[in-house]
Design a protein around this motif. Structure first.
Motif, mmCIF file in Angstrom:
data_model
loop_
_atom_site.group_PDB
_atom_site.id
_atom_site.type_symbol
_atom_site.label_atom_id
_atom_site.label_comp_id
_atom_site.label_asym_id
_atom_site.label_seq_id
_atom_site.Cartn_x
_atom_site.Cartn_y
_atom_site.Cartn_z
ATOM 1 N N GLN A 252 0.811 -1.223 0.000
ATOM 2 C CA GLN A 252 0.000 0.000 0.000
ATOM 3 C C GLN A 252 0.846 1.276 0.000
ATOM 4 N N GLY A 253 2.078 1.166 -0.504
ATOM 5 C CA GLY A 253 2.973 2.309 -0.513
ATOM 6 C C GLY A 253 2.526 3.432 -1.429
ATOM 7 N N GLU A 254 1.606 3.135 -2.346
ATOM 8 C CA GLU A 254 1.042 4.173 -3.209
ATOM 9 C C GLU A 254 -0.397 4.493 -2.834
ATOM 10 N N SER A 255 -1.168 3.481 -2.442
ATOM 11 C CA SER A 255 -2.601 3.694 -2.197
ATOM 12 C C SER A 255 -2.863 4.530 -0.947
ATOM 13 N N VAL A 256 -2.107 4.325 0.124
ATOM 14 C CA VAL A 256 -2.352 5.112 1.337
ATOM 15 C C VAL A 256 -1.913 6.570 1.150
ATOM 16 N N PRO A 257 -0.733 6.844 0.598
ATOM 17 C CA PRO A 257 -0.413 8.247 0.293
ATOM 18 C C PRO A 257 -1.445 8.893 -0.630
ATOM 19 N N ALA A 258 -2.024 8.115 -1.549
ATOM 20 C CA ALA A 258 -3.042 8.669 -2.452
ATOM 21 C C ALA A 258 -4.289 9.075 -1.673
ATOM 22 N N LEU A 259 -4.670 8.283 -0.670
ATOM 23 C CA LEU A 259 -5.819 8.642 0.166
ATOM 24 C C LEU A 259 -5.551 9.941 0.929
ATOM 25 N N LEU A 260 -4.330 10.091 1.416
ATOM 26 C CA LEU A 260 -3.968 11.314 2.132
ATOM 27 C C LEU A 260 -3.945 12.509 1.182
ATOM 28 N N SER A 261 -3.392 12.307 0.005
ATOM 29 C CA SER A 261 -3.282 13.405 -0.966
ATOM 30 C C SER A 261 -4.646 13.872 -1.462
ATOM 31 N N ALA A 262 -5.632 12.967 -1.404
ATOM 32 C CA ALA A 262 -6.976 13.318 -1.885
ATOM 33 C C ALA A 262 -7.687 14.299 -0.954
ATOM 34 N N ARG A 263 -7.193 14.458 0.261
ATOM 35 C CA ARG A 263 -7.774 15.424 1.199
ATOM 36 C C ARG A 263 -7.084 16.762 1.005
ATOM 37 N N ARG A 264 -7.844 17.759 0.583
ATOM 38 C CA ARG A 264 -7.226 19.049 0.248
ATOM 39 C C ARG A 264 -6.606 19.742 1.462
ATOM 40 N N VAL A 265 -7.061 19.377 2.662
ATOM 41 C CA VAL A 265 -6.508 20.032 3.851
ATOM 42 C C VAL A 265 -5.197 19.387 4.298
ATOM 43 N N LEU A 266 -4.777 18.313 3.618
ATOM 44 C CA LEU A 266 -3.535 17.643 3.986
ATOM 45 C C LEU A 266 -2.466 17.918 2.940
ATOM 46 N N THR A 267 -1.237 18.093 3.413
ATOM 47 C CA THR A 267 -0.118 18.398 2.520
ATOM 48 C C THR A 267 1.123 17.645 2.995
ATOM 49 N N ASP A 268 2.229 17.827 2.295
ATOM 50 C CA ASP A 268 3.507 17.179 2.649
ATOM 51 C C ASP A 268 3.350 15.670 2.814
ATOM 52 N N VAL A 269 2.578 15.053 1.924
ATOM 53 C CA VAL A 269 2.352 13.604 2.005
ATOM 54 C C VAL A 269 3.650 12.872 1.645
ATOM 55 N N ALA A 270 3.996 11.885 2.456
ATOM 56 C CA ALA A 270 5.223 11.117 2.215
ATOM 57 C C ALA A 270 5.008 9.681 2.664
ATOM 58 N N ASP A 271 5.745 8.769 2.045
ATOM 59 C CA ASP A 271 5.725 7.377 2.496
ATOM 60 C C ASP A 271 7.113 7.019 3.011
ATOM 61 N N HIS A 272 7.146 6.118 3.988
ATOM 62 C CA HIS A 272 8.389 5.780 4.679
ATOM 63 C C HIS A 272 8.605 4.275 4.657
ATOM 64 N N GLN A 273 9.856 3.877 4.481
ATOM 65 C CA GLN A 273 10.191 2.454 4.419
ATOM 66 C C GLN A 273 10.582 1.917 5.793
ATOM 67 N N ASP A 274 10.427 0.596 5.949
ATOM 68 C CA ASP A 274 10.930 -0.036 7.166
ATOM 69 C C ASP A 274 12.400 -0.397 6.977
ATOM 70 N N LEU A 275 12.971 -1.085 7.946
ATOM 71 C CA LEU A 275 14.408 -1.369 7.901
ATOM 72 C C LEU A 275 14.769 -2.347 6.780
ATOM 73 N N ALA A 276 13.760 -3.061 6.262
ATOM 74 C CA ALA A 276 13.990 -3.984 5.151
ATOM 75 C C ALA A 276 13.756 -3.314 3.798
ATOM 76 N N GLY A 277 13.490 -1.998 3.825
ATOM 77 C CA GLY A 277 13.291 -1.259 2.590
ATOM 78 C C GLY A 277 11.908 -1.391 1.987
ATOM 79 N N PRO A 279 7.775 -0.404 1.876
ATOM 80 C CA PRO A 279 6.871 0.680 2.283
ATOM 81 C C PRO A 279 6.154 0.283 3.578
ATOM 82 N N ARG A 280 6.138 1.190 4.583
ATOM 83 C CA ARG A 280 5.606 0.770 5.885
ATOM 84 C C ARG A 280 4.640 1.763 6.524
ATOM 85 N N PHE A 281 4.862 3.072 6.369
ATOM 86 C CA PHE A 281 3.876 4.007 6.910
ATOM 87 C C PHE A 281 3.887 5.308 6.120
ATOM 88 N N ALA A 282 2.710 5.939 6.093
ATOM 89 C CA ALA A 282 2.538 7.178 5.337
ATOM 90 C C ALA A 282 2.239 8.318 6.300
#
Length: 291
Positions: A252-277, A279-282
């Motif tokens: 979900q490294g693309e789908s969760v950031p997309a949900l955040l980006s779809a909210r106009r009041v949210l900005t600076d959307v980023a996804d972060h990797q875990d230690l194994a590289g 995608p782990r949290f947005a």
């Protein structure tokens, strides 16, 4: 009574666990040995020899772990940041990966005095309590829908208060309820959530499939059923400049950031990797100014 080298007992335990398909057999064997001996894992090298009853007890626990009972259920606890929380049947076991979300959360709160924090799907309370331990000036709200899990949260919250931490505020509530904690609308500095996010039907390890509550792991066909509501709630709760962090599946490294980006009041959307590289949290931040 013939004493046995502890190193040998641990190696034998690790071999049994590896054959059983346990992901981290050596680490688990060491944790189990430390548990039997009543010492921290790092002190094991200081104990060269052990008595036969110790070896017998270790082998008993190893057999339990080899049956894929979670290590944390056997130990009775799981770490999160500077604290540990009690765990057992009926509650989701906190994962090491979530420590990355916790560390990001503390950075997001840097420079914010007396922050208001909401932790959704709190489970054991690990995220909420680790933030409260690091930030005694914070008002931390923890929300959980499952009564069994909430009982674990209360137990852990009471233990942290006894240790001197600032009490958190527990809520029995549903993360998908559109009116949840409506009195906090526009008042929150940080929303964090480690929700159920695995797509239904996804094969999982026995530790997860058998021992974690199903509703704490799986969330609809795409795994996003709860996360969609978390994003909406965060947009409603956050004050201008406030932040949200949501753990997700590695698919979900693309789908969760997309949900955040779809909210106009949210900005600076980023996804972060875990230690194994993976995608782990947005994360995202509420824009400064109004809607």
């Amino acid at each position: 009574m013939n004493r046995q080298p502890l190193r040998l007992a641990i190696s034998e335990a690790a071999k049994i666990l590896a054959e059983a398909g346990v992901d981290s057999p050596r680490v688990d064997a060491e944790y189990l040995a430390a548990h039997v001996l009543g010492v921290e894992r790092g002190r094991l090298p200081l104990i060269p020899l052990v008595d036969p009853p110790v070896v017998d007890q270790l082998h008993k626990l190893v057999r339990t772990r080899a049956s894929r009972v979670p290590l944390q259920h056997i130990l009775g606890w799981a770490p999160m940041g500077s604290i540990s929380v009690e765990v057992g049947p009926g509650v989701f076991v906190p994962r090491p990966e979530t420590e990355l979300l916790m560390e990001w959360s503390l950075k997001a709160l840097a420079g914010v005095s007396a922050p208001v924090v909401v932790d959704l799907c709190t489970g054991t309370g690990a995220l909420a309590l680790s933030i409260a331990a690091a930030r005694p000036d914070a008002v931390v709200h923890a929300v959980e829908i499952d009564p069994q899990a909430l009982a674990w949260t209360r137990r852990n919250a009471d233990a942290r208060v006894a240790a001197g931490d600032t009490p958190i505020r527990l809520h029995s509530g549903d993360a998908t309820d559109p009116s949840l904690l409506s009195d906090l609308d526009g008042q929150v500095d940080l929303v964090v959530c480690n929700p159920p996010y695995v797509p239904e039907g996804t094969p999982v390890q026995p530790e997860v499939g058998v021992h974690d509550p199903h509703h704490a792991v799986f969330s609809g066909q795409d795994g996003l059923d709860v996360i969609r509501h978390v994003v909406r709630a965060a947009a409603r709760w956050l004050k201008p400049g406030g932040s949200v962090g949501i753990e997700h599946d590695d698919t979900q490294g693309e789908s969760v950031p997309a949900l955040l980006s779809a909210r106009r009041v949210l900005t600076d959307v980023a996804d972060h990797q875990d230690l194994a590289g993976r995608p782990r949290f947005a994360t995202a931040r509420r824009v400064q100014g109004g809607q």
